[in-house]
Motif scaffolding. Structure first.
Motif, PDB file in Angstrom:
ATOM      1  N   ALA A 147      -0.349 100.458  26.031  1.00 49.93           N
ATOM      2  CA  ALA A 147       0.167 101.070  24.805  1.00 49.93           C
ATOM      3  C   ALA A 147       1.374 100.305  24.285  1.00 49.93           C
ATOM      4  CB  ALA A 147       0.534 102.528  25.065  1.00 49.93           C
ATOM      5  N   SER A 148       2.273  99.931  25.196  1.00 54.90           N
ATOM      6  CA  SER A 148       3.484  99.218  24.776  1.00 54.90           C
ATOM      7  C   SER A 148       3.153  97.814  24.280  1.00 54.90           C
ATOM      8  CB  SER A 148       4.499  99.165  25.925  1.00 54.90           C
ATOM      9  OG  SER A 148       4.013  98.382  27.011  1.00 54.90           O
ATOM     10  N   LYS A 149       2.199  97.143  24.940  1.00 55.83           N
ATOM     11  CA  LYS A 149       1.868  95.775  24.551  1.00 55.83           C
ATOM     12  C   LYS A 149       0.983  95.737  23.307  1.00 55.83           C
ATOM     13  CE  LYS A 149       4.159  93.466  27.678  1.00 55.83           C
ATOM     14  NZ  LYS A 149       5.242  92.533  27.312  1.00 55.83           N
ATOM     15  N   PHE A 150       0.092  96.730  23.139  1.00 58.28           N
ATOM     16  CA  PHE A 150      -0.631  96.841  21.871  1.00 58.28           C
ATOM     17  C   PHE A 150       0.382  97.024  20.740  1.00 58.28           C
ATOM     18  CE2 PHE A 150      -4.591  97.184  24.040  1.00 58.28           C
ATOM     19  CZ  PHE A 150      -5.624  97.196  23.108  1.00 58.28           C
ATOM     20  N   GLY A 151       1.369  97.872  20.991  1.00 59.03           N
ATOM     21  CA  GLY A 151       2.406  98.099  19.987  1.00 59.03           C
ATOM     22  C   GLY A 151       3.185  96.837  19.675  1.00 59.03           C
ATOM     23  N   LEU A 152       3.507  96.060  20.710  1.00 58.91           N
ATOM     24  CA  LEU A 152       4.254  94.825  20.507  1.00 58.91           C
ATOM     25  C   LEU A 152       3.441  93.827  19.676  1.00 58.91           C
ATOM     26  CD1 LEU A 152       6.742  93.073  21.162  1.00 58.91           C
ATOM     27  CD2 LEU A 152       5.506  92.263  23.197  1.00 58.91           C
ATOM     28  N   GLU A 157       2.895  91.140  14.496  1.00 59.15           N
ATOM     29  CA  GLU A 157       2.024  90.760  13.390  1.00 59.15           C
ATOM     30  C   GLU A 157       2.589  91.248  12.057  1.00 59.15           C
ATOM     31  OE1 GLU A 157      -2.213  92.442  12.278  1.00 59.15           O
ATOM     32  OE2 GLU A 157      -2.417  90.816  13.751  1.00 59.15           O
ATOM     33  N   ALA A 158       3.007  92.507  12.034  1.00 56.17           N
ATOM     34  CA  ALA A 158       3.584  93.062  10.808  1.00 56.17           C
ATOM     35  C   ALA A 158       4.894  92.368  10.453  1.00 56.17           C
ATOM     36  CB  ALA A 158       3.806  94.566  10.971  1.00 56.17           C
ATOM     37  N   LEU A 159       5.713  92.095  11.473  1.00 56.87           N
ATOM     38  CA  LEU A 159       6.994  91.437  11.228  1.00 56.87           C
ATOM     39  C   LEU A 159       6.790  90.022  10.696  1.00 56.87           C
ATOM     40  CD1 LEU A 159      10.110  91.600  11.540  1.00 56.87           C
ATOM     41  CD2 LEU A 159       9.802  90.582  13.823  1.00 56.87           C
ATOM     42  N   VAL A 170       8.173  83.836  13.585  1.00 49.81           N
ATOM     43  CA  VAL A 170       7.810  84.889  14.527  1.00 49.81           C
ATOM     44  C   VAL A 170       6.599  84.396  15.317  1.00 49.81           C
ATOM     45  CG1 VAL A 170       7.079  87.275  14.833  1.00 49.81           C
ATOM     46  CG2 VAL A 170       8.666  86.686  12.984  1.00 49.81           C
ATOM     47  N   VAL A 171       6.767  84.319  16.640  1.00 50.60           N
ATOM     48  CA  VAL A 171       5.730  83.784  17.520  1.00 50.60           C
ATOM     49  C   VAL A 171       5.363  84.836  18.559  1.00 50.60           C
ATOM     50  CG1 VAL A 171       5.131  81.948  19.157  1.00 50.60           C
ATOM     51  CG2 VAL A 171       6.652  81.447  17.220  1.00 50.60           C
ATOM     52  N   TYR A 172       4.068  85.019  18.788  1.00 47.98           N
ATOM     53  CA  TYR A 172       3.570  85.953  19.798  1.00 47.98           C
ATOM     54  C   TYR A 172       2.695  85.182  20.779  1.00 47.98           C
ATOM     55  CZ  TYR A 172       0.823  89.786  21.861  1.00 47.98           C
ATOM     56  OH  TYR A 172       0.191  90.653  22.730  1.00 47.98           O
ATOM     57  N   VAL A 173       3.019  85.273  22.066  1.00 48.83           N
ATOM     58  CA  VAL A 173       2.246  84.606  23.113  1.00 48.83           C
ATOM     59  C   VAL A 173       1.755  85.659  24.095  1.00 48.83           C
ATOM     60  CG1 VAL A 173       2.226  82.837  24.904  1.00 48.83           C
ATOM     61  CG2 VAL A 173       3.660  82.527  22.872  1.00 48.83           C
TER      62      VAL A 173
END
Length: 260
Positions: A147-152, A157-159, A170-173
């Protein structure tokens, strides 16, 4: 993204993936400020400063203000702090649910809320978030963590889209299973029983740096995990059936009585 002559605030840098990021960042010419509840664990290292920061604290926003005042030249943040526990939902206390949501998601949101306006005003800056394959695939025994990582993942993505017309990156790995001390032996045994590959923290750190240097918006690590992420997004029933077959094995370790 240029790493040389940058000043990165590293959250979660005293263990696991974060600890493995420190030396490569310094070798790349960056200065690293490691924020932790236990900064003394880091010791003295050239090019590295240790500061106290409690990501689970109610006054995190005020702590970030003080940190920025002390280090006004920060122009990048790497958030790879995290909490998890492998357990059935009914076996987790409310406090355990709260700490995972607070550290894994709330702290990332507050960090971005604090630094994004400053980076935008300064004309340069990067926000790097380390998520998880479990931010795209729900897995039994990790309901709160997922739940926390789906939220992250959704937040980043929105940010990223919100800041698309600004100089803020903004980078997500999203790593797959990683061999860190955060995993108890029961989780290591579960991964072996399921045939899941576990990456070394150093290998994950190298991929995070590649994502940063290549200006990736997001990077998912591991094969076939990257494929499962795509399938789960398009045809989740296929993944449902695959996990149903694995469920007896998962339950065996889930009910072993060992806490993570």
């Amino acid at each position: 993204m240029r790493l040389h002559d940058r000043v990165f605030l590293l959250l979660g840098g005293t263990g696991g993936i974060g600890k493995a990021l420190v030396d490569p960042l310094v070798r790349a010419g960056a200065r690293v400020i490691v924020a932790s509840r236990q900064p003394d664990r880091l010791g003295h290292r050239e090019g590295v400063s240790a500061v106290h920061l409690d990501l689970a604290a109610p006054d995190l926003d005020q702590q970030l203000e003080r940190l920025s005042d002390a280090y006004p030249d920060i122009d990048g943040v790497i958030h790879c702090a995290g909490q998890n526990r492998f357990a059935g939902l009914g076996a987790m206390a409310v406090s355990e649910l709260d700490v995972q949501l607070t550290v894994n998601l709330r702290s990332a949101m507050l960090v971005a809320r604090h630094f994004a306006p400053r980076f935008e005003k300064g004309g340069y800056g990067a926000l790097v978030f380390v998520g998880s394959t479990f931010g795209s695939i729900g897995f039994p025994g990790y309901t709160a963590y997922c739940a926390s990582k789906f939220g992250l993942r959704g937040f980043t993505e929105a940010l990223r889209r919100e800041l698309a017309d600004t100089p803020v990156q903004v980078v997500y790995v999203a790593p797959r299973a990683t061999a860190t001390a955060m995993n108890p032996e029961q989780v290591n045994e579960l991964n072996r029983a399921l045939g899941n590959t576990m990456d070394a923290p150093e290998a994950v750190a190298a991929e995070i740096l590649k994502a940063m240097e290549n200006d990736d918006r997001r990077r998912f690590l591991g094969w076939p995990e990257k494929l499962f992420v795509v399938i789960n997004g398009i045809l989740p029933r296929i993944v449902d059936k695959a996990m149903l077959k694995q469920l007896p094995v998962i339950r065996r370790f889930l009910n072993s009585g060992v806490l993570s």
